[in-house]
Design a protein around this motif. Structure first.
Motif, PDB file in Angstrom:
ATOM      1  N   HIS A 107       0.796  -1.231   0.000  1.00  0.00           N
ATOM      2  CA  HIS A 107       0.000   0.000   0.000  1.00  0.00           C
ATOM      3  C   HIS A 107       0.828   1.279   0.000  1.00  0.00           C
ATOM      4  N   TYR A 108       2.012   1.230   0.565  1.00  0.00           N
ATOM      5  CA  TYR A 108       2.805   2.454   0.720  1.00  0.00           C
ATOM      6  C   TYR A 108       4.243   2.243   0.245  1.00  0.00           C
ATOM      7  N   PRO A 109       4.418   1.810  -1.002  1.00  0.00           N
ATOM      8  CA  PRO A 109       5.783   1.471  -1.463  1.00  0.00           C
ATOM      9  C   PRO A 109       6.734   2.658  -1.452  1.00  0.00           C
ATOM     10  N   SER A 110       6.214   3.875  -1.616  1.00  0.00           N
ATOM     11  CA  SER A 110       7.087   5.053  -1.626  1.00  0.00           C
ATOM     12  C   SER A 110       7.331   5.610  -0.228  1.00  0.00           C
ATOM     13  N   ARG A 111       6.651   5.043   0.779  1.00  0.00           N
ATOM     14  CA  ARG A 111       6.793   5.557   2.147  1.00  0.00           C
ATOM     15  C   ARG A 111       7.102   4.427   3.122  1.00  0.00           C
ATOM     16  N   ARG A 112       7.890   3.497   2.667  1.00  0.00           N
ATOM     17  CA  ARG A 112       8.218   2.358   3.518  1.00  0.00           C
ATOM     18  C   ARG A 112       9.201   2.784   4.602  1.00  0.00           C
ATOM     19  N   GLY A 113       9.000   2.235   5.798  1.00  0.00           N
ATOM     20  CA  GLY A 113       9.864   2.559   6.918  1.00  0.00           C
ATOM     21  C   GLY A 113      11.070   1.644   6.984  1.00  0.00           C
ATOM     22  N   GLN A 114      11.859   1.875   7.979  1.00  0.00           N
ATOM     23  CA  GLN A 114      13.052   1.065   8.218  1.00  0.00           C
ATOM     24  C   GLN A 114      12.758   0.067   9.325  1.00  0.00           C
ATOM     25  N   PRO A 115      12.721  -1.238   9.004  1.00  0.00           N
ATOM     26  CA  PRO A 115      12.433  -2.229  10.054  1.00  0.00           C
ATOM     27  C   PRO A 115      13.447  -2.143  11.184  1.00  0.00           C
ATOM     28  N   LEU A 116      13.007  -2.525  12.364  1.00  0.00           N
ATOM     29  CA  LEU A 116      13.914  -2.569  13.510  1.00  0.00           C
ATOM     30  C   LEU A 116      14.958  -3.647  13.286  1.00  0.00           C
ATOM     31  N   ASP A 117      16.107  -3.488  13.917  1.00  0.00           N
ATOM     32  CA  ASP A 117      17.113  -4.547  13.775  1.00  0.00           C
ATOM     33  C   ASP A 117      16.610  -5.820  14.453  1.00  0.00           C
ATOM     34  N   PHE A 118      17.321  -6.909  14.232  1.00  0.00           N
ATOM     35  CA  PHE A 118      16.812  -8.226  14.638  1.00  0.00           C
ATOM     36  C   PHE A 118      16.465  -8.275  16.117  1.00  0.00           C
ATOM     37  N   TRP A 119      17.390  -7.830  16.978  1.00  0.00           N
ATOM     38  CA  TRP A 119      17.160  -7.966  18.412  1.00  0.00           C
ATOM     39  C   TRP A 119      16.061  -7.036  18.898  1.00  0.00           C
ATOM     40  N   ASP A 120      16.048  -5.797  18.388  1.00  0.00           N
ATOM     41  CA  ASP A 120      14.971  -4.881  18.758  1.00  0.00           C
ATOM     42  C   ASP A 120      13.618  -5.417  18.299  1.00  0.00           C
ATOM     43  N   GLY A 121      13.584  -5.948  17.068  1.00  0.00           N
ATOM     44  CA  GLY A 121      12.340  -6.507  16.550  1.00  0.00           C
ATOM     45  C   GLY A 121      11.882  -7.708  17.346  1.00  0.00           C
ATOM     46  N   LEU A 122      12.838  -8.568  17.730  1.00  0.00           N
ATOM     47  CA  LEU A 122      12.484  -9.753  18.519  1.00  0.00           C
ATOM     48  C   LEU A 122      11.957  -9.353  19.887  1.00  0.00           C
ATOM     49  N   LEU A 123      12.634  -8.410  20.539  1.00  0.00           N
ATOM     50  CA  LEU A 123      12.180  -7.956  21.851  1.00  0.00           C
ATOM     51  C   LEU A 123      10.812  -7.292  21.760  1.00  0.00           C
ATOM     52  N   GLU A 124      10.584  -6.515  20.684  1.00  0.00           N
ATOM     53  CA  GLU A 124       9.282  -5.879  20.485  1.00  0.00           C
ATOM     54  C   GLU A 124       8.188  -6.924  20.330  1.00  0.00           C
ATOM     55  N   SER A 125       8.467  -7.962  19.516  1.00  0.00           N
ATOM     56  CA  SER A 125       7.483  -9.020  19.299  1.00  0.00           C
ATOM     57  C   SER A 125       7.210  -9.793  20.575  1.00  0.00           C
ATOM     58  N   LEU A 126       8.264 -10.113  21.330  1.00  0.00           N
ATOM     59  CA  LEU A 126       8.078 -10.847  22.582  1.00  0.00           C
ATOM     60  C   LEU A 126       7.296 -10.015  23.591  1.00  0.00           C
ATOM     61  N   ALA A 127       7.539  -8.703  23.606  1.00  0.00           N
ATOM     62  CA  ALA A 127       6.784  -7.835  24.513  1.00  0.00           C
ATOM     63  C   ALA A 127       5.309  -7.834  24.155  1.00  0.00           C
ATOM     64  N   ILE A 128       5.010  -7.815  22.848  1.00  0.00           N
ATOM     65  CA  ILE A 128       3.617  -7.860  22.401  1.00  0.00           C
ATOM     66  C   ILE A 128       2.962  -9.155  22.834  1.00  0.00           C
ATOM     67  N   VAL A 129       3.655 -10.274  22.593  1.00  0.00           N
ATOM     68  CA  VAL A 129       3.105 -11.586  22.953  1.00  0.00           C
ATOM     69  C   VAL A 129       2.849 -11.661  24.450  1.00  0.00           C
ATOM     70  N   ALA A 130       3.843 -11.271  25.268  1.00  0.00           N
ATOM     71  CA  ALA A 130       3.704 -11.350  26.721  1.00  0.00           C
ATOM     72  C   ALA A 130       2.580 -10.448  27.220  1.00  0.00           C
ATOM     73  N   ALA A 131       2.478  -9.254  26.658  1.00  0.00           N
ATOM     74  CA  ALA A 131       1.461  -8.316  27.114  1.00  0.00           C
ATOM     75  C   ALA A 131       0.062  -8.817  26.780  1.00  0.00           C
ATOM     76  N   VAL A 132      -0.127  -9.296  25.552  1.00  0.00           N
ATOM     77  CA  VAL A 132      -1.451  -9.794  25.145  1.00  0.00           C
ATOM     78  C   VAL A 132      -1.878 -10.974  26.009  1.00  0.00           C
ATOM     79  N   LEU A 133      -0.969 -11.920  26.240  1.00  0.00           N
ATOM     80  CA  LEU A 133      -1.305 -13.087  27.046  1.00  0.00           C
ATOM     81  C   LEU A 133      -1.561 -12.684  28.500  1.00  0.00           C
ATOM     82  N   ALA A 134      -0.755 -11.776  29.034  1.00  0.00           N
ATOM     83  CA  ALA A 134      -0.914 -11.374  30.435  1.00  0.00           C
ATOM     84  C   ALA A 134      -2.247 -10.677  30.669  1.00  0.00           C
ATOM     85  N   VAL A 135      -2.608  -9.750  29.774  1.00  0.00           N
ATOM     86  CA  VAL A 135      -3.876  -9.041  29.945  1.00  0.00           C
ATOM     87  C   VAL A 135      -5.050  -9.999  29.754  1.00  0.00           C
TER      88      VAL A 135
END
Length: 239
Positions: A107-135
């Motif tokens: 949808h936004y090929p001309s406005r694509r962002g810069q993905p987080l590096d591997f460790w930041d992305g992994l920590l972000e994903s794990l935080a999402i998973v933990a938060a959703v399950l905890a709530v």
């Protein structure tokens, strides 16, 4: 509110795209593999370490080795019924960044962002998973004590959480963390409303498995729609 509904509609349509749908199926497949591995491990542990027989007063010696190991198979349907959705959703949460990437490429090929590096992305994903399950677990535990207010707690807390985590993830692809937080706070009402509407999917069987993917797609759209209407270049300098 129109912006929120438009973002959700776009997110739903993206969920049916083969590239994103395959991630949901992967999450289900990984969940089944995890359950099978757990079941097989328990079966053989009982075979190896459980006593072959048990001697009881008046009853004598009872052979229990085979019965214990084979009766453990009853856990598989129980795990599937109670844990399939949250565990599969957890696995799907690990693919949230890939969903955001697919949405921006489409949808936004001309406005694509810069993905987080591997460790930041992994920590972000794990935080999402933990938060959703905890709530989800907290809401389940408190529901019997809240009566008619239980749905308010469930949708309110999950809406706030989903909005906070997934909008922050989408914004961080384009902004530094402080500006991503500022943008989320500036649009807190719309972000929370979008999260609450996404949280409705948590109560729908099968749909609840893909809620993290729907949230990733919808909040990526929401970020871009708000950026277009909010003059992002002036208020939120890109990273």
């Amino acid at each position: 509110m129109i912006t929120v509904l438009r973002a959700l509609a776009l997110g739903w349509s993206d969920l049916l795209r083969p590239r994103i749908l395959s991630l949901a199926l992967t999450g289900i497949g990984l969940t089944i593999l995890l359950f099978v591995a757990f079941q097989a491990g328990l079966f053989w542990l009982l075979r190896l370490f459980a006593p072959d027989s048990l001697t009881l007063p008046w009853l004598g010696t009872i052979q229990i080795g085979n019965a214990l190991s084979w009766s453990s198979l009853a856990l598989f349907p129980l795990m599937g019924f109670f844990l399939m959705a949250p565990v599969a959703a957890g696995f799907c949460g690990l693919f949230a960044d890939r969903v955001a990437e697919a949405v921006e490429q489409t949808h936004y090929p001309s406005r694509r962002g810069q993905p987080l590096d591997f460790w930041d992305g992994l920590l972000e994903s794990l935080a999402i998973v933990a938060a959703v399950l905890a709530v989800g677990i907290l809401s389940l535990l408190l529901s019997p004590f809240l009566g008619p207010l239980a749905p308010v707690l469930f949708y309110g807390t999950n809406g706030w959480l989903l909005g906070r985590e997934f909008f922050q993830m989408a914004a961080r692809w384009h902004l530094t963390d402080p500006f991503a937080t500022r943008m989320r706070q500036d649009y807190a009402g719309r972000v929370t409303a979008a999260g609450a509407l996404v949280a409705v999917g948590l109560t729908v069987p099968l749909v609840n498995i893909a809620v993290p993917l729907l949230a990733a797609a919808s909040f990526t759209h929401l970020f871009h729609l708000l950026s277009e209407s909010g003059n992002r270049d002036r208020r939120y300098p890109p990273a």
